[in-house]
Scaffold this motif. Structure first.
Motif, short mmCIF file in Angstrom:
data_model
loop_
_atom_site.label_atom_id
_atom_site.label_comp_id
_atom_site.label_asym_id
_atom_site.label_seq_id
_atom_site.Cartn_x
_atom_site.Cartn_y
_atom_site.Cartn_z
N ILE A 214 45.67 33.26 32.85
CA ILE A 214 46.21 34.60 33.09
C ILE A 214 45.60 35.20 34.36
CG2 ILE A 214 46.24 36.97 32.19
CD1 ILE A 214 46.51 35.70 29.37
N LEU A 215 44.30 35.06 34.53
CA LEU A 215 43.66 35.57 35.74
C LEU A 215 44.19 34.89 37.00
CD1 LEU A 215 39.96 36.01 34.59
CD2 LEU A 215 41.60 37.80 35.17
N TYR A 216 44.39 33.58 36.93
CA TYR A 216 44.93 32.87 38.07
C TYR A 216 46.36 33.31 38.38
CZ TYR A 216 46.22 29.16 41.26
OH TYR A 216 46.67 28.47 42.36
N GLY A 217 47.14 33.57 37.33
CA GLY A 217 48.50 34.06 37.53
C GLY A 217 48.50 35.42 38.20
N LEU B 182 53.90 34.30 37.48
CA LEU B 182 54.43 34.69 36.18
C LEU B 182 54.37 33.54 35.18
CD1 LEU B 182 57.52 36.81 37.28
CD2 LEU B 182 55.41 37.64 36.24
N PHE B 183 54.66 32.33 35.67
CA PHE B 183 54.59 31.15 34.81
C PHE B 183 53.17 30.94 34.29
CE2 PHE B 183 53.64 26.60 34.46
CZ PHE B 183 54.47 26.27 33.41
N ILE C 62 50.14 36.35 41.89
CA ILE C 62 51.08 37.45 42.08
C ILE C 62 50.55 38.44 43.12
CG2 ILE C 62 52.11 39.46 40.94
CD1 ILE C 62 52.38 37.70 38.44
N TYR C 63 49.27 38.77 43.04
CA TYR C 63 48.67 39.69 44.00
C TYR C 63 48.77 39.15 45.42
CZ TYR C 63 44.98 42.20 46.48
OH TYR C 63 44.28 42.93 47.39
N ARG C 64 48.46 37.87 45.59
CA ARG C 64 48.54 37.26 46.91
C ARG C 64 49.97 37.20 47.43
NH1 ARG C 64 46.26 31.33 47.66
NH2 ARG C 64 48.35 30.88 46.94
N ALA C 65 50.93 36.93 46.54
CA ALA C 65 52.33 36.89 46.94
C ALA C 65 52.82 38.27 47.37
CB ALA C 65 53.20 36.35 45.81
#
Length: 65
Positions: free
Chosen positions: A44-47, A12-13, A51-54
């Protein structure tokens, strides 16, 4: 378990940071608009990836118990 939640918050950060870079065109120095958009999009893509991996790890940890 705590690492998964921390990874979610970190994702999110990164998304918020990407949006801020796009809006203000600033990241430790003034950026050209093209560079600001590219860097913001990358953040944004890395964020989203974090999130997807988490979320995947949280689902898998729920299945193990």
């Amino acid at each position: 378990m705590m690492f998964n939640w921390l990874s979610l918050v970190t994702g999110l950060f990164y998304i918020v940071l990407g949006i801020v870079v796009i809006i203000y065109k600033f990241f430790f120095t003034i950026l050209d608009p093209g560079v600001a958009y590219a860097l913001g999009a990358l953040l944004i893509l890395y964020g989203i990836f974090r999130i997807y991996r988490a979320i995947l790890r949280l689902k898998n940890s729920g299945n193990e118990k």
